[in-house]
Design a protein around this motif. Structure first.
Motif, PDB file in Angstrom:
ATOM      1  N   HIS B 129       0.934  -1.252   0.014  1.00  0.00           N
ATOM      2  CA  HIS B 129      -0.115  -0.173   0.118  1.00  0.00           C
ATOM      3  C   HIS B 129       0.991   1.265  -0.062  1.00  0.00           C
ATOM      4  O   HIS B 129       2.176   1.285   0.285  1.00  0.00           O
ATOM      5  CB  HIS B 129      -1.023   0.027   1.203  1.00  0.00           C
ATOM      6  CG  HIS B 129      -1.562  -1.225   1.424  1.00  0.00           C
ATOM      7  ND1 HIS B 129      -2.583  -1.591   0.747  1.00  0.00           N
ATOM      8  CD2 HIS B 129      -1.344  -2.268   2.272  1.00  0.00           C
ATOM      9  CE1 HIS B 129      -3.192  -2.835   1.092  1.00  0.00           C
ATOM     10  NE2 HIS B 129      -2.279  -3.172   2.051  1.00  0.00           N
ATOM     11  N   ASP B 202      -9.294  -2.068   6.924  1.00  0.00           N
ATOM     12  CA  ASP B 202     -10.081  -2.278   5.770  1.00  0.00           C
ATOM     13  C   ASP B 202      -9.451  -1.406   4.643  1.00  0.00           C
ATOM     14  O   ASP B 202      -9.569  -0.267   4.380  1.00  0.00           O
ATOM     15  CB  ASP B 202     -11.335  -1.644   6.066  1.00  0.00           C
ATOM     16  CG  ASP B 202     -12.199  -2.009   5.073  1.00  0.00           C
ATOM     17  OD1 ASP B 202     -12.044  -2.729   4.071  1.00  0.00           O
ATOM     18  OD2 ASP B 202     -13.394  -1.441   5.116  1.00  0.00           O
ATOM     19  N   TRP B 203      -8.470  -2.336   3.735  1.00  0.00           N
ATOM     20  CA  TRP B 203      -7.502  -1.525   2.978  1.00  0.00           C
ATOM     21  C   TRP B 203      -8.176  -1.226   1.600  1.00  0.00           C
ATOM     22  O   TRP B 203      -7.805  -0.264   0.885  1.00  0.00           O
ATOM     23  CB  TRP B 203      -6.416  -2.244   2.768  1.00  0.00           C
ATOM     24  CG  TRP B 203      -5.342  -2.394   3.769  1.00  0.00           C
ATOM     25  CD1 TRP B 203      -5.423  -3.123   4.890  1.00  0.00           C
ATOM     26  CD2 TRP B 203      -4.493  -1.278   4.230  1.00  0.00           C
ATOM     27  NE1 TRP B 203      -4.230  -2.921   5.819  1.00  0.00           N
ATOM     28  CE2 TRP B 203      -3.909  -1.657   5.283  1.00  0.00           C
ATOM     29  CE3 TRP B 203      -4.084   0.025   3.538  1.00  0.00           C
ATOM     30  CZ2 TRP B 203      -2.764  -0.611   5.923  1.00  0.00           C
ATOM     31  CZ3 TRP B 203      -3.430   0.760   4.022  1.00  0.00           C
ATOM     32  CH2 TRP B 203      -2.590   0.424   5.154  1.00  0.00           C
ATOM     33  N   ALA B 204      -9.240  -1.871   1.230  1.00  0.00           N
ATOM     34  CA  ALA B 204      -9.788  -1.717  -0.217  1.00  0.00           C
ATOM     35  C   ALA B 204     -10.319  -0.032   0.005  1.00  0.00           C
ATOM     36  O   ALA B 204     -10.067   0.703  -1.160  1.00  0.00           O
ATOM     37  CB  ALA B 204     -11.015  -2.420  -0.422  1.00  0.00           C
ATOM     38  N   ASP B 207      -7.284   2.117   0.226  1.00  0.00           N
ATOM     39  CA  ASP B 207      -6.171   2.399  -1.217  1.00  0.00           C
ATOM     40  C   ASP B 207      -7.103   3.163  -2.163  1.00  0.00           C
ATOM     41  O   ASP B 207      -6.271   3.759  -3.023  1.00  0.00           O
ATOM     42  CB  ASP B 207      -5.906   1.077  -1.895  1.00  0.00           C
ATOM     43  CG  ASP B 207      -5.088   0.201  -0.944  1.00  0.00           C
ATOM     44  OD1 ASP B 207      -4.252   0.801  -0.180  1.00  0.00           O
ATOM     45  OD2 ASP B 207      -5.051  -1.048  -0.908  1.00  0.00           O
ATOM     46  N   ALA B 208      -8.248   3.215  -2.054  1.00  0.00           N
ATOM     47  CA  ALA B 208      -9.146   3.938  -3.055  1.00  0.00           C
ATOM     48  C   ALA B 208      -9.336   5.737  -2.695  1.00  0.00           C
ATOM     49  O   ALA B 208     -10.009   6.284  -3.425  1.00  0.00           O
ATOM     50  CB  ALA B 208     -10.510   3.473  -3.334  1.00  0.00           C
TER      51      ALA B 208
END
Lengths: 200, 241
Positions: B129, B202-204, B207-208
């Motif tokens: 990330h 909660d990376w999704a 990252d967005a």
């Protein structure tokens, strides 16, 4: 605790890097027993070094004149600059007799944890030296530790942005005279990265 | 326990004498330890490269009166070395290491902090990330482990269900209109959602996220950390976002 001047001398010596209270005491008593002419010479050398030595206005190496011996030597190659952390690194590289260019002393390495950033080093002065386009190669010779590596990666980015043709980093690898089995993974890994072709 | 061995991560180093270094590590079993690496600054040192900040090592030490002495080191992961090749990631990693040093006490086991630190350094080394996001996620979670978990949804003072708009560092996170102290910040709702995602891992959505919200979130995280630690983290000022 000793009286007056002896204790003052021990206290002052104890403030020097790497000198503990016992060593300070030993040096103080050595000076007390020494020939007065020897002590006088030492005291003179100490005051002279503060009075006469300054930093070179071009490369920030230690110098007794406005420009150091290397910067005022017209026989040195003007197209190559070797960037080092400290003046003692200049001496180490000069001992190799491999480099005939000039130097730039940064005055340390970037160390965020100690509060030292790029603005605390002589980076701006380096960029000013490169402005006229004479220099075609910058060799980054910061220490081979992580602060030195990070400083090198910062400098290489800056130097590419100002259009320096060739930015190089001193090679890391196996020390001469050692056994391969004792090399650590990082050093051995870098030795592999920097391997070279053998002439047939 | 004159001789001991443990898995550890190097937090920082100080020069000592001619060629030695004092090395501060966070070990898996024993917590934060300070040890002397003798002769590690010499170019021929067998383990100087392994005792650099961010390195994951298996270390054996001899217990001393004040400081322990390193007798053997093996590299488990050379995260520090990989991260140092990218200046931006390195400035984030140094801030992670300094924060960990501040949040842990000597010889007090801190397994959760150790696991969190190893996760953060691994993510930075493997570039899973953005380094800035990993730093903020680490800071938020390290504070949560230390007992200072910020609230990004329900009111930090009265617990009124959120979402709420106002954020107050001293109150411990978002606050409802009733509890809102004077001088509260009013960050964008997306920023609060980003910080909640980072805290939860909660990376999704993280990252967005947009740069604007990342920047605002970093500011809030840094203010929250420094208020609760009561001391500044020097390397945070030098993080390249």
């Amino acid at each position: 605790m000793y009286e007056g001047a002896v204790q003052d001398l021990i206290d002052e010596l104890g403030r020097l890097p790497g000198v503990g209270p016992k060593s300070a005491q030993r040096i103080a008593f050595h000076l007390l027993q020494a020939d007065p002419a020897d002590v006088e010479r030492l005291a003179h050398a100490l005051t002279e070094v503060k009075a006469r030595v300054r930093f070179c206005e071009v490369c920030f190496n230690v110098s007794e004149a406005e420009r150091c011996r290397i910067c005022s030597d017209d026989r040195r190659d003007r197209t190559a600059i070797c960037v080092v952390e400290e003046p003692k690194d200049v001496v180490a590289i000069e001992r190799t007799r491999e480099f005939r260019g000039r130097y730039h002393v940064l005055g340390g390495a970037i160390s965020p944890i100690d509060g030292i950033g790029p603005q605390d080093l002589k980076v701006r002065e380096l960029l000013t030296r490169l402005a006229d386009g004479t220099v075609t190669e910058v060799i980054i010779a910061t220490d081979p530790n992580l602060e030195g590596e990070a400083t090198a990666s910062y400098l290489s980015r800056m130097l590419r942005d100002v259009g320096v043709q060739r930015v190089t980093r001193l090679a890391s690898g196996l020390p001469v005279g050692g056994d391969l089995e004792y090399a650590d993974e990082v050093t051995l890994g870098r030795a592999f990265e920097g391997r070279r072709l053998l002439d047939a | 326990m004159p001789l001991y061995r443990d898995e550890a991560i190097v937090l920082r180093t100080h020069k000592l004498g001619e060629a030695d270094r004092i090395v501060t590590v966070l070990s898996r079993r024993l917590g934060k330890l300070r040890m002397v690496g003798k002769g590690v600054r010499r170019t021929k040192s067998r383990f100087g490269a392994r005792l650099e900040p961010g390195m994951h090592i298996d270390v054996q030490c001899y217990e001393g009166r004040n400081l322990d002495t390193v007798t053997q080191v093996e590299t488990l992961d050379s995260w520090g070395e990989t991260i140092s090749r990218d200046y931006r990631s390195w400035t984030s990693a140094v801030a992670v290491l300094e924060t960990c040093d501040r949040l842990t006490e000597e010889r007090e086991p801190a397994l959760q902090q150790y696991l969190l630190l190893s996760g953060a350094l691994r993510a930075m080394a493997e570039r899973d990330h953005d380094a800035g996001l990993v730093l903020d996620a680490y800071l938020l979670r390290a504070m949560a482990i230390g007992g200072y978990a910020p609230s990004f949804h329900d009111c930090a003072k009265c617990g009124a269900p959120g979402p709420h708009r106002a954020f107050h560092v001293a109150a411990g996170g978002v606050v409802c209109p009733v509890c809102r102290p004077p001088g509260s910040a009013a960050p964008a709702p997306e920023t609060l959602r980003l910080l909640a995602a980072l805290l939860a891992g909660d990376w999704a959505p993280a990252d967005a996220s947009d740069d604007r919200h990342r920047h605002e979130g970093s500011g809030l995280t840094a203010a929250f950390l420094q208020w609760h630690l009561e001391r500044g983290i020097r390397s945070l000022r030098m993080v390249e976002r």
